[in-house]
Design a protein around this motif. Sequence first.
Motif, PDB file in Angstrom:
ATOM      1  N   THR A   1       0.829  -1.208   0.000  1.00  0.00           N
ATOM      2  CA  THR A   1       0.000   0.000   0.000  1.00  0.00           C
ATOM      3  C   THR A   1       0.860   1.252   0.000  1.00  0.00           C
ATOM      4  OG1 THR A   1      -1.760  -1.165   1.185  1.00  0.00           O
ATOM      5  CG2 THR A   1      -1.820   1.235   1.231  1.00  0.00           C
ATOM      6  N   ILE A   2       1.939   1.228   0.753  1.00  0.00           N
ATOM      7  CA  ILE A   2       2.862   2.372   0.767  1.00  0.00           C
ATOM      8  C   ILE A   2       3.416   2.618  -0.630  1.00  0.00           C
ATOM      9  CG2 ILE A   2       5.106   3.191   1.610  1.00  0.00           C
ATOM     10  CD1 ILE A   2       4.483   1.696   4.246  1.00  0.00           C
ATOM     11  N   ALA A   3       3.833   1.560  -1.297  1.00  0.00           N
ATOM     12  CA  ALA A   3       4.361   1.689  -2.656  1.00  0.00           C
ATOM     13  C   ALA A   3       3.297   2.240  -3.597  1.00  0.00           C
ATOM     14  CB  ALA A   3       4.868   0.333  -3.146  1.00  0.00           C
ATOM     15  N   GLN A   4       2.079   1.736  -3.467  1.00  0.00           N
ATOM     16  CA  GLN A   4       0.989   2.194  -4.326  1.00  0.00           C
ATOM     17  C   GLN A   4       0.697   3.678  -4.102  1.00  0.00           C
ATOM     18  OE1 GLN A   4      -2.790   0.269  -3.587  1.00  0.00           O
ATOM     19  NE2 GLN A   4      -3.521   0.657  -5.653  1.00  0.00           N
ATOM     20  N   GLU A   5       0.634   4.094  -2.833  1.00  0.00           N
ATOM     21  CA  GLU A   5       0.357   5.500  -2.533  1.00  0.00           C
ATOM     22  C   GLU A   5       1.484   6.410  -3.011  1.00  0.00           C
ATOM     23  OE1 GLU A   5      -0.579   6.018   1.565  1.00  0.00           O
ATOM     24  OE2 GLU A   5      -2.485   4.939   1.441  1.00  0.00           O
ATOM     25  N   ALA A   6       2.707   5.889  -2.999  1.00  0.00           N
ATOM     26  CA  ALA A   6       3.847   6.687  -3.462  1.00  0.00           C
ATOM     27  C   ALA A   6       3.999   6.653  -4.975  1.00  0.00           C
ATOM     28  CB  ALA A   6       5.128   6.173  -2.810  1.00  0.00           C
ATOM     29  N   GLY A   7       3.238   5.785  -5.630  1.00  0.00           N
ATOM     30  CA  GLY A   7       3.313   5.692  -7.089  1.00  0.00           C
ATOM     31  C   GLY A   7       4.558   4.985  -7.592  1.00  0.00           C
ATOM     32  N   VAL A   8       5.039   4.024  -6.818  1.00  0.00           N
ATOM     33  CA  VAL A   8       6.228   3.276  -7.213  1.00  0.00           C
ATOM     34  C   VAL A   8       5.945   1.781  -7.082  1.00  0.00           C
ATOM     35  CG1 VAL A   8       7.742   5.133  -6.405  1.00  0.00           C
ATOM     36  CG2 VAL A   8       7.248   3.204  -4.891  1.00  0.00           C
ATOM     37  N   SER A   9       6.818   0.978  -7.644  1.00  0.00           N
ATOM     38  CA  SER A   9       6.691  -0.464  -7.497  1.00  0.00           C
ATOM     39  C   SER A   9       7.292  -0.891  -6.160  1.00  0.00           C
ATOM     40  CB  SER A   9       7.430  -1.170  -8.640  1.00  0.00           C
ATOM     41  OG  SER A   9       8.827  -0.948  -8.542  1.00  0.00           O
ATOM     42  N   THR A  10       6.869  -2.053  -5.688  1.00  0.00           N
ATOM     43  CA  THR A  10       7.472  -2.570  -4.454  1.00  0.00           C
ATOM     44  C   THR A  10       8.954  -2.853  -4.660  1.00  0.00           C
ATOM     45  OG1 THR A  10       6.724  -4.798  -5.077  1.00  0.00           O
ATOM     46  CG2 THR A  10       5.343  -3.545  -3.544  1.00  0.00           C
ATOM     47  N   LYS A  11       9.332  -3.193  -5.878  1.00  0.00           N
ATOM     48  CA  LYS A  11      10.747  -3.432  -6.185  1.00  0.00           C
ATOM     49  C   LYS A  11      11.564  -2.167  -5.958  1.00  0.00           C
ATOM     50  CE  LYS A  11      13.862  -4.947  -9.888  1.00  0.00           C
ATOM     51  NZ  LYS A  11      13.944  -5.415 -11.296  1.00  0.00           N
ATOM     52  N   THR A  12      11.035  -1.044  -6.427  1.00  0.00           N
ATOM     53  CA  THR A  12      11.721   0.239  -6.229  1.00  0.00           C
ATOM     54  C   THR A  12      11.775   0.584  -4.750  1.00  0.00           C
ATOM     55  OG1 THR A  12      11.088   1.098  -8.399  1.00  0.00           O
ATOM     56  CG2 THR A  12      11.629   2.718  -6.706  1.00  0.00           C
ATOM     57  N   LEU A  13      10.672   0.361  -4.047  1.00  0.00           N
ATOM     58  CA  LEU A  13      10.647   0.670  -2.613  1.00  0.00           C
ATOM     59  C   LEU A  13      11.714  -0.129  -1.877  1.00  0.00           C
ATOM     60  CD1 LEU A  13       7.553   1.168  -0.369  1.00  0.00           C
ATOM     61  CD2 LEU A  13       9.448  -0.240   0.425  1.00  0.00           C
ATOM     62  N   TYR A  14      11.785  -1.431  -2.141  1.00  0.00           N
ATOM     63  CA  TYR A  14      12.760  -2.270  -1.438  1.00  0.00           C
ATOM     64  C   TYR A  14      14.192  -1.944  -1.844  1.00  0.00           C
ATOM     65  CZ  TYR A  14       9.341  -5.290   0.849  1.00  0.00           C
ATOM     66  OH  TYR A  14       8.346  -5.776   1.669  1.00  0.00           O
ATOM     67  N   ARG A  15      14.359  -1.406  -3.052  1.00  0.00           N
ATOM     68  CA  ARG A  15      15.717  -0.990  -3.449  1.00  0.00           C
ATOM     69  C   ARG A  15      16.183   0.192  -2.602  1.00  0.00           C
ATOM     70  NH1 ARG A  15      17.658   2.898  -6.808  1.00  0.00           N
ATOM     71  NH2 ARG A  15      15.607   3.385  -7.688  1.00  0.00           N
ATOM     72  N   LEU A  16      15.267   1.096  -2.308  1.00  0.00           N
ATOM     73  CA  LEU A  16      15.624   2.291  -1.536  1.00  0.00           C
ATOM     74  C   LEU A  16      15.531   2.067  -0.030  1.00  0.00           C
ATOM     75  CD1 LEU A  16      13.773   4.936  -3.741  1.00  0.00           C
ATOM     76  CD2 LEU A  16      16.216   4.422  -3.714  1.00  0.00           C
ATOM     77  N   PHE A  17      14.610   1.190   0.379  1.00  0.00           N
ATOM     78  CA  PHE A  17      14.412   0.887   1.804  1.00  0.00           C
ATOM     79  C   PHE A  17      14.303  -0.633   1.950  1.00  0.00           C
ATOM     80  CE2 PHE A  17      12.454   5.025   0.972  1.00  0.00           C
ATOM     81  CZ  PHE A  17      13.091   5.831   1.907  1.00  0.00           C
ATOM     82  N   PRO A  18      15.421  -1.310   2.182  1.00  0.00           N
ATOM     83  CA  PRO A  18      15.429  -2.780   2.189  1.00  0.00           C
ATOM     84  C   PRO A  18      14.485  -3.419   3.203  1.00  0.00           C
ATOM     85  CG  PRO A  18      17.659  -1.942   2.007  1.00  0.00           C
ATOM     86  CD  PRO A  18      16.782  -0.753   2.285  1.00  0.00           C
ATOM     87  N   THR A  19      14.213  -2.732   4.322  1.00  0.00           N
ATOM     88  CA  THR A  19      13.332  -3.307   5.335  1.00  0.00           C
ATOM     89  C   THR A  19      12.324  -2.261   5.806  1.00  0.00           C
ATOM     90  OG1 THR A  19      14.675  -2.664   7.247  1.00  0.00           O
ATOM     91  CG2 THR A  19      15.253  -4.748   6.149  1.00  0.00           C
ATOM     92  N   LYS A  20      11.260  -2.733   6.440  1.00  0.00           N
ATOM     93  CA  LYS A  20      10.283  -1.809   7.014  1.00  0.00           C
ATOM     94  C   LYS A  20      10.926  -0.962   8.110  1.00  0.00           C
ATOM     95  CE  LYS A  20       5.952  -3.179   7.810  1.00  0.00           C
ATOM     96  NZ  LYS A  20       4.735  -3.721   8.492  1.00  0.00           N
ATOM     97  N   ALA A  21      11.879  -1.565   8.841  1.00  0.00           N
ATOM     98  CA  ALA A  21      12.585  -0.825   9.888  1.00  0.00           C
ATOM     99  C   ALA A  21      13.364   0.351   9.300  1.00  0.00           C
ATOM    100  CB  ALA A  21      13.522  -1.751  10.654  1.00  0.00           C
ATOM    101  N   ASP A  22      13.976   0.153   8.128  1.00  0.00           N
ATOM    102  CA  ASP A  22      14.689   1.247   7.451  1.00  0.00           C
ATOM    103  C   ASP A  22      13.717   2.367   7.097  1.00  0.00           C
ATOM    104  OD1 ASP A  22      17.175  -0.069   7.485  1.00  0.00           O
ATOM    105  OD2 ASP A  22      16.712  -1.129   5.632  1.00  0.00           O
ATOM    106  N   LEU A  23      12.552   1.979   6.658  1.00  0.00           N
ATOM    107  CA  LEU A  23      11.539   2.966   6.276  1.00  0.00           C
ATOM    108  C   LEU A  23      11.058   3.744   7.502  1.00  0.00           C
ATOM    109  CD1 LEU A  23       9.921   4.109   3.991  1.00  0.00           C
ATOM    110  CD2 LEU A  23       8.353   2.164   4.153  1.00  0.00           C
ATOM    111  N   PHE A  24      10.838   3.052   8.603  1.00  0.00           N
ATOM    112  CA  PHE A  24      10.407   3.728   9.831  1.00  0.00           C
ATOM    113  C   PHE A  24      11.480   4.699  10.311  1.00  0.00           C
ATOM    114  CE2 PHE A  24       9.938   4.094  14.435  1.00  0.00           C
ATOM    115  CZ  PHE A  24       8.598   4.440  14.538  1.00  0.00           C
TER     116      PHE A  24
END
Length: 215
Positions: free
Chosen positions: A47-70
């Motif tokens: 859902t975060i990826a969708q709201e940001a308009g990016v793929s989950t692949k892109t999200l995980y490339r920039l933030f490997p874990t949910k902890a990194d994102l937090f």
Amino acid sequence: MVQNQQIEKRPRGRPQIRCDDDTRGLIVKAANSQFHENGYAAASIATIAQEAGVSTKTLYRLFPTKADLFASVISERILGFLLALDPATLATADLREGLERMLMAYGMLSLSEDTVTIMRLVIGESDRFPEIATSFYEQAILRTNELMEDWLRRQVERGLIALDDPHLACGMLRGMMAMEPQRAAILRQEPPPTIEVIQTRAKMCADLFLKGCAL
């Protein structure tokens, strides 16, 4: 009669690709919204990826874990505190003005609805996810304390105040400014204070502090 129609010219080649910094900003904004609405465990990466308009692949490339994102969500809030405080301006202010400015910025950060919500999240979920407590402590508490303590040390060096332990004094100053209203807000006994209340509290805290240590 033939009407002339304006033909839209489209740029040739691939669409412009957003830079990573902009993409990170969109993801952090979406993550902040998800954490606030659903907490840490229930926040959906998809859902975060969708709201940001990016793929989950892109999200995980920039933030490997949910902890990194937090951690990045917390860091972004502290960056806002640093920009609001403007250390360069603070360094040239006189003692009272600088202290009130610092306390006001700290109050706006620590007593905001966003911070109160994040603190409820950390308190409620840190047993299951100790990494979020570590992120909050390192990114928020230690960084704000470091800046405020550094300012107090400079005032001691300038001979304007007398403190045996600036580190301990900084903790007391921060507690005096924020602890009681923050605790009441976290427990939902009082709403977060308004800007006017925070400003009044900053002035009162500055008065009490300076009466105790000013030379």
